[in-house]
Scaffold this motif. Structure first.
Motif, short mmCIF file in Angstrom:
data_model
loop_
_atom_site.label_atom_id
_atom_site.label_comp_id
_atom_site.label_asym_id
_atom_site.label_seq_id
_atom_site.Cartn_x
_atom_site.Cartn_y
_atom_site.Cartn_z
N ILE A 249 37.30 36.80 31.98
CA ILE A 249 37.00 37.51 33.22
C ILE A 249 35.67 38.24 33.14
CG2 ILE A 249 38.11 39.70 32.63
CD1 ILE A 249 38.40 37.81 35.98
N GLN A 250 35.09 38.38 31.95
CA GLN A 250 33.81 39.07 31.80
C GLN A 250 32.67 38.35 32.49
OE1 GLN A 250 35.44 37.75 29.22
NE2 GLN A 250 34.08 36.27 28.24
N VAL A 251 32.86 37.07 32.88
CA VAL A 251 31.77 36.37 33.57
C VAL A 251 31.48 37.02 34.92
CG1 VAL A 251 32.32 34.17 32.45
CG2 VAL A 251 33.27 34.66 34.70
N LEU A 252 32.40 37.82 35.44
CA LEU A 252 32.14 38.54 36.69
C LEU A 252 30.97 39.50 36.56
CD1 LEU A 252 35.75 39.43 37.93
CD2 LEU A 252 34.31 37.54 38.65
N SER A 253 30.70 39.93 35.33
CA SER A 253 29.60 40.89 35.12
C SER A 253 28.24 40.25 35.39
CB SER A 253 29.64 41.44 33.70
OG SER A 253 29.41 40.40 32.75
N LYS A 254 28.19 38.92 35.46
CA LYS A 254 26.93 38.24 35.73
C LYS A 254 26.54 38.30 37.21
CE LYS A 254 27.67 34.86 32.02
NZ LYS A 254 27.83 33.41 31.71
N LEU A 255 27.51 38.60 38.06
CA LEU A 255 27.24 38.63 39.49
C LEU A 255 26.44 39.87 39.86
CD1 LEU A 255 30.71 37.51 40.90
CD2 LEU A 255 28.68 36.10 40.51
N ARG A 256 25.76 39.77 40.97
CA ARG A 256 25.02 40.93 41.48
C ARG A 256 25.99 42.04 41.87
NH1 ARG A 256 20.58 38.03 45.51
NH2 ARG A 256 19.50 36.82 43.87
N SER A 257 25.45 43.20 42.05
CA SER A 257 26.28 44.36 42.39
C SER A 257 27.17 44.07 43.59
CB SER A 257 25.37 45.57 42.70
OG SER A 257 26.13 46.68 43.08
N GLY A 258 28.47 44.26 43.37
CA GLY A 258 29.44 44.04 44.45
C GLY A 258 29.94 42.62 44.54
N GLY A 259 29.31 41.67 43.84
CA GLY A 259 29.71 40.28 43.96
C GLY A 259 31.06 39.97 43.36
N HIS A 260 31.52 40.82 42.45
CA HIS A 260 32.80 40.58 41.79
C HIS A 260 33.99 41.07 42.62
CE1 HIS A 260 31.46 44.67 40.73
NE2 HIS A 260 32.74 44.96 40.82
N GLU A 261 33.71 41.87 43.64
CA GLU A 261 34.81 42.51 44.37
C GLU A 261 35.70 41.51 45.09
OE1 GLU A 261 33.00 45.37 46.88
OE2 GLU A 261 32.45 46.73 45.23
N LYS A 262 35.11 40.42 45.60
CA LYS A 262 35.91 39.44 46.34
C LYS A 262 36.97 38.82 45.46
CE LYS A 262 34.51 37.41 49.86
NZ LYS A 262 33.88 36.67 50.97
N MET A 263 36.63 38.48 44.22
CA MET A 263 37.62 37.89 43.33
C MET A 263 38.70 38.90 42.95
SD MET A 263 37.21 35.69 39.78
CE MET A 263 36.49 34.28 40.63
N LEU A 264 38.31 40.13 42.64
CA LEU A 264 39.29 41.14 42.30
C LEU A 264 40.21 41.44 43.48
CD1 LEU A 264 37.12 43.61 40.18
CD2 LEU A 264 38.76 41.91 39.38
N ASP A 265 39.65 41.48 44.68
CA ASP A 265 40.48 41.69 45.88
C ASP A 265 41.49 40.55 46.04
OD1 ASP A 265 39.18 44.01 46.47
OD2 ASP A 265 37.84 43.14 47.97
N PHE A 266 41.06 39.33 45.70
CA PHE A 266 41.96 38.19 45.79
C PHE A 266 43.14 38.37 44.84
CE2 PHE A 266 42.63 33.55 44.52
CZ PHE A 266 43.52 33.32 45.55
N PHE A 267 42.88 38.82 43.61
CA PHE A 267 43.96 39.05 42.66
C PHE A 267 44.91 40.13 43.16
CE2 PHE A 267 40.72 37.70 39.26
CZ PHE A 267 41.05 36.36 39.44
N VAL A 268 44.34 41.19 43.73
CA VAL A 268 45.16 42.28 44.27
C VAL A 268 46.08 41.76 45.36
CG1 VAL A 268 45.08 44.43 45.59
CG2 VAL A 268 43.54 44.10 43.65
#
Length: 530
Positions: A249-268
């Protein structure tokens, strides 16, 4: 007539488990009457977890008398070694509670189950709040730690304690034909794409269950994310998925600021809307991208995050290293001392993957150099040569700074093949320049291994002469046609090592130095070697 079109699926590796027919057993009161829970294996005690997880490869001390080449093969046994530690027991209990709790509100025998399922999926697709009556009992948590501590391996071993697929046909007097996918482990796409994750989900389920969800919902990869997400939830519900594990899941850190939120919201939403437990696995680099909303959900579940730290140099380390130490394939195995234990800990910093490989490769060096015994110096020299790619992380661990760890690049998988090739080059040199080595090796092959034969703690003179002498006891009767410039065979490993640093193989290095020639170069005329 039109040809049937086939959809080309990108190749994907899927971790798979067993497939079984449902066999039900009585459960505790909160789980009773739910076929999805009663078909799971019985809840394990700590002792049962240890018994089922541990793996100690077969070891035969008589094989220590075999030739070097054979013992180098036996050393591969070390990589299969696994001893359960307290963190593994903790993780198994978390998964045991997580999977069962997620199924409580998803009992297919409940009146209106399928209607509720459709309402949950519709709520997700229309971004509506879920009816309180359909409250989820699912939870989720994260596993964070540095590369190499064994997170992914442990998760896979614990998942393997459960069948991956259970086929239901009848529950009691009721006909109940359901296919239950107990667990699914996926890797986060390298580009951190939610759409890519959705497509991987369909393909993985198809690969395991031999279904066609990718064909039905994948849309040849052209569907939008908003279309794919509800269908992932629908399929997860249809196959009664017990837990979804997302690794790397650390690959999310490669995204620009805020880009990871969509995937985390999906998991939620998967947790809240359809009651699917989600477990995220990654390195410390994922720490900063795990949003507050996802953290809040985890705090409220009672599971909590699992920060998988490297082993401390305590009784757990001692248990681990004592179990590992018995797999010595050198001819003169030694007792584990505090000095040797600390040397292995300091060089690996308690990272189990590095510790096991260091232990193995230290033996490779001890065997190929003729020392045939583990020492502190050998462990240190192997660590210096072998752990270069992990040096940044190891130094951060030695400093004790968590901030430095978060900023470290992930440790690339460390492969042992280049090291083995280099060490085998040393063995090739030793055999080719010392005629008595070959003689000793042949005599070992021809002799019977006597069970009563004891192993001396120190090399005997004749073995030391055969395996480690700097000058051959057999004098050449004729001068070489072209003798290399090295004054002693002891210089040869250094020559090979220098060549390896320049990207040359052992063979190329020795040939360039004049130690290897044509098949008749050193035996023609009156100046050949014996």
């Amino acid at each position: 007539m039109k040809k049937t079109q086939t959809i080309e699926k990108p190749p994907i590796f899927v971790f798979k488990g067993q497939k079984v027919s449902a066999y039900y057993h009585e459960e505790i009161s909160i789980y009773r009457g739910n076929p999805l829970i009663e078909a799971l294996p019985e809840i394990l005690t700590e002792e049962q977890v240890i018994e089922q997880l541990q793996f100690y490869p077969h070891f035969n001390s008589q094989e220590l008398l075999l030739p070097k080449e054979l013992r180098l093969h036996l050393l591969q046994n070390v990589l299969q070694f696994f001893t359960p530690l307290p963190v593994h027991i903790d993780l198994e209990q978390r998964f045991s509670r997580l999977i069962r709790a997620g199924y409580i509100a998803r009992n297919p025998l409940n009146l209106g189950f399928w209607k509720d399922l459709n309402q949950r999926v519709d709520s997700l697709s229309q971004n509506r709040c879920l009816n309180q009556r359909l409250r989820s009992t699912a939870t989720g948590f994260t596993i964070l730690g540095i590369s190499g501590v064994g997170k992914s391996t442990a998760v896979e071993q614990i998942l393997s304690l459960y069948p991956q697929v259970i086929y239901h046909s009848r529950y009691g007097n009721r006909r109940s034909t359901n296919t239950q996918l107990v667990w699914l482990k996926l890797e986060c796409p390298s580009d951190a794409s939610v759409k890519g994750l959705c497509l991987n989900f369909f393909q993985s389920v198809d690969d395991i269950l031999e279904t066609s969800y990718y064909l039905s919902y994948g849309g040849k990869g052209r569907r939008t994310l908003n279309e794919l997400m509800p269908d992932v939830a629908r399929v997860a519900s249809l196959v009664h998925l017990g837990v979804l594990v997302i690794d790397e899941i650390q690959v999310l850190s490669k995204l620009r600021s805020g880009g990871h939120e969509k995937m985390l919201d999906f998991f939620v939403q998967l947790i809240n809307m359809i009651g699917l437990p989600v477990v995220l696995v990654g390195t410390y680099k994922a720490w900063s991208v795990l949003g507050s909303e996802f953290r809040q959900i985890r705090r409220g579940t009672g599971q909590g995050d699992l920060v998988w730290e490297r082993m401390k140099e305590d009784e757990d380390w001692l248990l681990f290293i004592e179990s590992l130490w018995q797999y010595q394939y050198v001819q003169f195995p030694c007792q584990l001392t505090d000095e040797l234990s600390h040397a292995l800990y300091y060089e690996s910093q308690g990272i189990t993957d590095l510790a096991v490989k260091l232990f193995m490769l230290a033996q490779v060096r001890a065997i190929t150099t003729g020392k045939e015994k583990l020492t502190k110096g050998i462990i240190q020299s192997v660590a210096l040569d072998y752990l270069r790619t992990a040096r940044e992380v190891l130094n951060a661990l030695k400093s004790g700074s968590l901030e430095r760890l978060k900023n470290c690049e992930d440790v690339r998988p460390i492969t042992i093949e280049p090291f083995l090739e280099q060490e085998l080059g040393h063995l090739f040199v030793a055999n080719s320049i010392n005629p008595q080595t070959a003689t000793a090796k042949n005599s070992v092959n021809k002799s019977r291994v006597e069970p009563s034969m004891s192993l001396s703690p120190e090399p005997e003179p004749e073995l030391e002469q055969a395996f480690g002498s700097n000058s051959s006891p057999v004098q050449a009767t004729k001068k070489a046609k072209k003798r290399p410039t090295a004054t002693s065979p002891a210089e040869l490993p250094e020559i090979v090592s220098n060549g390896a640093s320049s990207g040359m193989s052992a063979y190329e290095t020795l040939k360039q130095a004049g130690y290897i020639g044509g098949s008749t170069e050193f035996i023609s005329g009156e100046e050949g070697f014996i």
